[in-house]
Enzyme design. Sequence first.
Site, PDB file in Angstrom:
ATOM      1  N   HIS A 219      -0.516  44.068 -64.154  1.00  0.00           N
ATOM      2  CA  HIS A 219       0.519  44.316 -65.152  1.00  0.00           C
ATOM      3  C   HIS A 219       0.561  43.109 -66.100  1.00  0.00           C
ATOM      4  O   HIS A 219       0.696  41.966 -65.652  1.00  0.00           O
ATOM      5  CB  HIS A 219       1.883  44.447 -64.482  1.00  0.00           C
TER       6      HIS A 219
ATOM      7  N   ASP B 201       4.460  55.591 -63.729  1.00  0.00           N
ATOM      8  CA  ASP B 201       4.971  54.301 -63.266  1.00  0.00           C
ATOM      9  C   ASP B 201       5.817  54.453 -61.991  1.00  0.00           C
ATOM     10  O   ASP B 201       5.292  54.423 -60.887  1.00  0.00           O
ATOM     11  CB  ASP B 201       5.753  53.622 -64.395  1.00  0.00           C
ATOM     12  N   ASP B 202       7.140  54.612 -62.145  1.00  0.00           N
ATOM     13  CA  ASP B 202       8.070  54.799 -61.023  1.00  0.00           C
ATOM     14  C   ASP B 202       8.909  56.037 -61.326  1.00  0.00           C
ATOM     15  O   ASP B 202      10.067  55.942 -61.738  1.00  0.00           O
ATOM     16  CB  ASP B 202       8.972  53.569 -60.871  1.00  0.00           C
TER      17      ASP B 202
ATOM     18  N   HIS C 106      -1.423  54.746 -62.996  1.00  0.00           N
ATOM     19  CA  HIS C 106      -0.354  53.744 -62.895  1.00  0.00           C
ATOM     20  C   HIS C 106       0.849  54.402 -62.241  1.00  0.00           C
ATOM     21  O   HIS C 106       1.719  54.959 -62.901  1.00  0.00           O
ATOM     22  CB  HIS C 106       0.005  53.211 -64.291  1.00  0.00           C
TER      23      HIS C 106
ATOM     24  N   HIS D 289       3.454  53.582 -58.884  1.00  0.00           N
ATOM     25  CA  HIS D 289       3.903  52.811 -57.730  1.00  0.00           C
ATOM     26  C   HIS D 289       4.459  53.787 -56.706  1.00  0.00           C
ATOM     27  O   HIS D 289       5.471  54.449 -56.960  1.00  0.00           O
ATOM     28  CB  HIS D 289       4.982  51.806 -58.145  1.00  0.00           C
TER      29      HIS D 289
ATOM     30  N   GLU E 244       3.905  43.911 -70.700  1.00  0.00           N
ATOM     31  CA  GLU E 244       5.037  44.849 -70.709  1.00  0.00           C
ATOM     32  C   GLU E 244       6.240  44.104 -71.274  1.00  0.00           C
ATOM     33  O   GLU E 244       6.707  44.368 -72.372  1.00  0.00           O
ATOM     34  CB  GLU E 244       5.322  45.359 -69.304  1.00  0.00           C
TER      35      GLU E 244
END
Length: 341
Positions: A197, A278-279, A17, A19, A200
């Site tokens: 997704h 994630d980011d 996961h 991005h 969340e």
Amino acid sequence: MTVLEHLIADMPKAELHLHIEGSLEPELMFALAQRNKVTIPFASVEDVRAAYSFSRLQDFLDIYYAGADVLRTEEDFRDLALAYFDRAAADNVVHAEIFFDPQAHTDRGIPFSVVAEGLLAGMKDAEAKHGLTSRLILCFLRHLDEDAAFATLAAAEPWLDRIEGVGLDSSEMGHPPAKFANVFARAGEMGLRRVAHAGEEGPPAYVHEALDLLKVDRLDHGNRSLEDQALVTRLARESMTLTVCPLSNLKLCVIDDMRAHPIPTMLRQGLRATINSDDPAYFGGYVNDNYRALATAGLVDADDLILLARNSFLGSFLDDAAVATHLAALDAAAHHYQPSR
């Protein structure tokens, strides 16, 4: 370093996961802005980092899309990818399955080919440089309509032999998975893997939709699944992989304290949870930082950490032979931290 920190560093792991646009560090953002003569709304790297204070997902997305505007050429996307893979390799990530958001680029006039070819070049470079394998997952932006997603899928057709699957990201609330049922069905017919997704910020109902309507092979986030015990039982029974992102959850106020993170509950209830970043440029850490955050909060022990790394390979889209090879390497690395076994 503590024993757990040594284990985290030593374990081979996969990241499921990530991005790629969310790995754009402020230093690279400024360098690309200068290279491409793009004006950005920040005067310095420090200004960018000061802006990374979010109270919800949308606050993050606003700055995320502004940052992506510096990405203009194949070289930019290659440099972005390779910068991430360098950081991932330093964390002993040996396989990564990365998301990209083509609509964030095509909607501002960047051809799909520029995005895809640049990222694929970075992936090839990373394998040559680090031996790190990777897969590419095309995400649809859920705040846009399904027609736009279909157009993006059509634009991707020349590259589908090098794209592993499709995903669904961006603003979750008000954009349920059901909105994209038709395009996901088409992607499945085309032989693409499907992830989304869900859970969340959105309710457990969104997770049900991702499972039943999108037919996902893997669930991204999924935290709020824990509010529905029947859903938890189903996820455990079906060995559905959850790609959990602890530092992201904290930064976006999904949790208010790392000590309240649901990872221990997920593991206790038999969920195939994995740890991901994630980011990372926006949320304060790459994959090992996320593992360490859980360890520092006292939420996991050595056995938990090894299980989370094991799950990362079991939940990947690698073939069985590759998974077996990685699990053998993980067992070898973990052996010194499990003296009772």
